[in-house]
Design a protein around this motif. Structure first.
Motif, mmCIF file in Angstrom:
data_model
loop_
_atom_site.group_PDB
_atom_site.id
_atom_site.type_symbol
_atom_site.label_atom_id
_atom_site.label_comp_id
_atom_site.label_asym_id
_atom_site.label_seq_id
_atom_site.Cartn_x
_atom_site.Cartn_y
_atom_site.Cartn_z
ATOM 1 N N TYR A 1 0.929 -1.247 0.031
ATOM 2 C CA TYR A 1 -0.081 0.006 -0.123
ATOM 3 C C TYR A 1 0.805 1.217 0.049
ATOM 4 O O TYR A 1 1.648 1.287 0.856
ATOM 5 C CB TYR A 1 -0.799 0.102 1.271
ATOM 6 C CG TYR A 1 -1.498 1.396 1.250
ATOM 7 C CD1 TYR A 1 -2.913 1.510 0.865
ATOM 8 C CD2 TYR A 1 -1.000 2.239 2.159
ATOM 9 C CE1 TYR A 1 -3.283 2.779 0.871
ATOM 10 C CE2 TYR A 1 -1.690 3.405 2.323
ATOM 11 C CZ TYR A 1 -2.772 3.789 1.652
ATOM 12 O OH TYR A 1 -3.438 5.110 1.858
ATOM 13 N N LYS B 1 1.631 8.698 0.895
ATOM 14 C CA LYS B 1 2.436 9.779 0.087
ATOM 15 C C LYS B 1 3.733 9.577 0.078
ATOM 16 O O LYS B 1 4.534 9.851 -0.468
ATOM 17 C CB LYS B 1 1.975 11.151 0.555
ATOM 18 C CG LYS B 1 0.595 11.415 -0.162
ATOM 19 C CD LYS B 1 0.143 12.988 -0.101
ATOM 20 C CE LYS B 1 -0.267 13.274 1.286
ATOM 21 N NZ LYS B 1 -1.678 12.458 1.709
ATOM 22 N N ARG C 1 5.137 7.006 2.526
ATOM 23 C CA ARG C 1 5.716 5.505 2.942
ATOM 24 C C ARG C 1 5.195 4.754 2.096
ATOM 25 O O ARG C 1 3.804 4.524 1.797
ATOM 26 C CB ARG C 1 5.390 5.308 4.417
ATOM 27 C CG ARG C 1 6.305 6.119 5.248
ATOM 28 C CD ARG C 1 6.082 6.169 6.628
ATOM 29 N NE ARG C 1 4.695 6.638 6.647
ATOM 30 C CZ ARG C 1 3.744 6.533 7.640
ATOM 31 N NH1 ARG C 1 4.230 5.979 8.920
ATOM 32 N NH2 ARG C 1 2.689 6.954 8.051
ATOM 33 N N HIS D 1 4.010 -0.706 17.909
ATOM 34 C CA HIS D 1 4.191 -1.639 16.922
ATOM 35 C C HIS D 1 5.553 -1.836 16.531
ATOM 36 O O HIS D 1 5.601 -2.835 15.700
ATOM 37 C CB HIS D 1 2.985 -1.405 15.847
ATOM 38 C CG HIS D 1 3.767 -0.135 14.713
ATOM 39 N ND1 HIS D 1 2.981 -0.071 13.548
ATOM 40 C CD2 HIS D 1 4.506 0.825 14.927
ATOM 41 C CE1 HIS D 1 3.853 1.164 12.895
ATOM 42 N NE2 HIS D 1 4.649 1.453 13.780
ATOM 43 N N ILE E 1 4.527 -4.744 14.048
ATOM 44 C CA ILE E 1 3.344 -5.567 14.221
ATOM 45 C C ILE E 1 2.002 -5.200 13.512
ATOM 46 O O ILE E 1 1.622 -4.140 13.534
ATOM 47 C CB ILE E 1 2.989 -5.514 15.929
ATOM 48 C CG1 ILE E 1 4.165 -6.185 16.680
ATOM 49 C CG2 ILE E 1 1.603 -6.472 16.013
ATOM 50 C CD1 ILE E 1 3.942 -5.867 18.025
ATOM 51 N N LYS F 1 -10.498 9.228 9.848
ATOM 52 C CA LYS F 1 -9.472 9.046 8.550
ATOM 53 C C LYS F 1 -10.091 9.026 7.467
ATOM 54 O O LYS F 1 -10.670 7.987 7.005
ATOM 55 C CB LYS F 1 -8.815 7.578 8.846
ATOM 56 C CG LYS F 1 -7.714 7.771 10.086
ATOM 57 C CD LYS F 1 -6.547 7.084 10.369
ATOM 58 C CE LYS F 1 -6.633 5.545 9.796
ATOM 59 N NZ LYS F 1 -5.343 4.932 9.781
ATOM 60 N N GLU G 1 -1.907 7.839 15.645
ATOM 61 C CA GLU G 1 -2.628 6.623 15.507
ATOM 62 C C GLU G 1 -2.550 5.598 16.348
ATOM 63 O O GLU G 1 -1.309 4.997 16.558
ATOM 64 C CB GLU G 1 -2.535 6.160 13.682
ATOM 65 C CG GLU G 1 -2.752 7.305 12.985
ATOM 66 C CD GLU G 1 -2.849 6.982 11.271
ATOM 67 O OE1 GLU G 1 -3.092 5.733 11.101
ATOM 68 O OE2 GLU G 1 -2.358 7.696 10.425
HETATM 69 N N1 LIG Z 1 1.272 -1.371 12.686
HETATM 70 C C1 LIG Z 1 0.025 -1.258 11.624
HETATM 71 N N2 LIG Z 1 -0.931 -1.901 11.491
HETATM 72 C C2 LIG Z 1 -1.863 -1.518 10.360
HETATM 73 N N3 LIG Z 1 -2.130 -0.422 9.870
HETATM 74 C C3 LIG Z 1 -0.893 0.412 9.846
HETATM 75 C C4 LIG Z 1 0.010 -0.097 11.071
HETATM 76 N N4 LIG Z 1 0.753 1.434 11.086
HETATM 77 C C5 LIG Z 1 0.284 2.229 10.063
HETATM 78 N N5 LIG Z 1 -0.749 1.854 9.511
HETATM 79 C C6 LIG Z 1 -1.781 2.040 8.761
HETATM 80 O O1 LIG Z 1 -1.136 2.364 7.420
HETATM 81 C C7 LIG Z 1 -1.597 3.279 6.636
HETATM 82 C C8 LIG Z 1 -0.143 4.075 6.351
HETATM 83 O O2 LIG Z 1 -0.248 4.664 5.257
HETATM 84 P P1 LIG Z 1 0.481 6.067 5.006
HETATM 85 O O3 LIG Z 1 0.575 7.028 6.351
HETATM 86 O O4 LIG Z 1 1.819 5.617 4.423
HETATM 87 O O5 LIG Z 1 -0.463 6.679 3.917
HETATM 88 P P2 LIG Z 1 -1.700 7.427 4.100
HETATM 89 O O6 LIG Z 1 -1.740 7.694 5.688
HETATM 90 O O7 LIG Z 1 -2.594 6.748 3.329
HETATM 91 O O8 LIG Z 1 -1.191 8.953 3.526
HETATM 92 P P3 LIG Z 1 -0.335 10.071 4.039
HETATM 93 O O9 LIG Z 1 0.846 9.623 3.118
HETATM 94 O O10 LIG Z 1 -1.040 11.252 3.844
HETATM 95 O O11 LIG Z 1 0.140 9.583 5.308
HETATM 96 C C9 LIG Z 1 -2.340 4.287 7.554
HETATM 97 O O12 LIG Z 1 -3.590 3.908 7.397
HETATM 98 C C10 LIG Z 1 -1.887 3.803 8.822
HETATM 99 O O13 LIG Z 1 -2.911 3.922 9.805
#
Ligand SMILES: Nc1ncnc2c1ncn2[C@@H]1O[C@H](COP(=O)(O)OP(=O)(O)OP(=O)(O)O)[C@@H](O)[C@H]1O
Ligand SMILES: [Mg+2]
Length: 321
Positions: free
Chosen positions: A26, A29, A31, A84, A97, A156, A213
């Motif tokens: 997934y 922006k 990560r 985590h 995790i 979210k 989060e």
């Molecule tokens: N340990 C975890 N278990 C499950 N989901 C997780 C964990 N850690 C992070 N996440 C979720 O993974 C997603 C990571 O997305 P990421 O932050 O890379 O992009 P985004 O939130 O969609 O957009 P942005 O780049 O604006 O932050 C988030 O929805 C976050 O809640």
């Protein structure tokens, strides 16, 4: 960091990853997240930079800087709330995790500030004296400290949409979070923020606001997930210049994305249309500020890993599978 190393980093950035052996990808922006069936999630912090909700390219060393900062804060706060983080297999990656995320972002704010149309400062300036259920006193000035930090949860939003402010009751009414879970996460958020402010104060920094989060682990426990106290999720100001600038009604000096945001808006870009090409010197200055931020918080020099990142990542992560 010296200018040569900064410049060298321009050619060593990670823009995207293709580590399919890790699991389902997934892409956020900034990560790249890979989740696995074995209960783990790998988070690769790339060097992508976003502003005004758009990805603008990459900055030298940014991923390593953010990963190192988040690692520091996870360690620094694990006595307050379990998180985590399992390991840091690469300077740009975390082994975590996998949890079921609570569908709420716990935002904590200690100052009347912000620029967006829904920010606490914008709504206060329009005359509102209540924000997410918190009563605000009369007579506050822009960038002034609130009487006490407040929790302002948001939903979210799906990709591309803006998050919305919600109340505790609204969130519980969705049935996706129990009252007990919400209250526990809220308590954690306030405790994390208080500790973050204390650590920052000792380093000459103000932790202005941030977002946390939380997720539910297999055993039902609430864990802190995602990242913590990086310039992508938090606003930091410098204590030294804050007082004087506040007295002069000036915006506080910050070390988040402000520098790049200002450059972009000076070049006529506020989030719509074609993204201007960011010159190398601007990227370097921006990176320098991220590094300075990281070093100030950690109280230690940031030493980047200068190996070619794609091969290194692949090797380090394969070793974890
Ligand atoms: N340990 C975890 N278990 C499950 N989901 C997780 C964990 N850690 C992070 N996440 C979720 O993974 C997603 C990571 O997305 P990421 O932050 O890379 O992009 P985004 O939130 O969609 O957009 P942005 O780049 O604006 O932050 C988030 O929805 C976050 O809640
Ligand atoms: Mg995110």
């Amino acid at each position: 960091m010296d200018i040569d190393t900064l410049r060298k980093g321009l050619a060593l950035t990670i823009e995207s990853t293709a580590l399919d052996f890790l699991g389902d990808k997934y892409e956020g922006k900034v990560r790249d997240n890979y989740s696995r069936k074995d209960g783990r999630r790998f988070i690769i912090v790339t060097d992508r930079i976003s502003a005004f909700d758009r990805v603008l390219g990459t900055l030298p060393w940014k991923g390593q800087v953010l990963n190192s900062l988040a690692t520091f804060w996870f360690e620094e706060t694990k006595h307050i709330v379990p998180n985590h983080l399992l390991s840091v297999p690469d300077p740009n990656a975390m082994e975590c995790i996998e949890c079921t995320p609570l569908p709420v972002e716990m935002i904590v704010r200690a100052y009347l500030t912000g620029v967006s149309s829904t920010s606490i400062l914008t709504t206060y300036t329009k005359g509102e004296r209540e924000f997410c259920g918190h009563k605000l006193p009369e007579g506050l000035k822009a960038h002034q400290a609130l009487p006490a930090p407040i929790l302002t949860p948001t939903t979210k939003a799906p990709h591309g949409e803006h998050d919305e402010n919600v109340s505790r009751e609204q969130i519980i009414a969705t049935g996706k979070v129990t009252a007990k879970q919400f209250d526990e996460a809220a308590q954690y958020a306030m405790a994390l923020f208080a500790h973050g402010q204390k650590v920052c104060a000792a380093r000459g920094l103000i932790l202005v606001d941030t977002k946390y989060e939380f997720g539910i682990g297999k055993d039902g426990r609430i864990l802190l997930i995602d990242e913590i106290h990086t310039p992508d999720s938090s606003r930091y100001w410098f204590t030294k210049s804050y007082g004087e600038r506040f007295a002069q009604d000036k915006t506080p000096e910050s070390f988040d994305k402000e520098y790049l945001r200002r450059w972009l808006s000076e070049h006529g870009w506020k989030g719509d249309g074609a993204i201007p090409t960011i010159p190398d010197d601007v990227k370097i200055e921006s990176a320098r500020r991220y590094i300075e931020a990281c070093e100030t918080v950690r109280g230690a020099a940031f030493v980047p890993n200068q190996e070619p990142p794609a091969a290194r990542l692949e090797q380090n992560l394969r070793a974890k599978i």
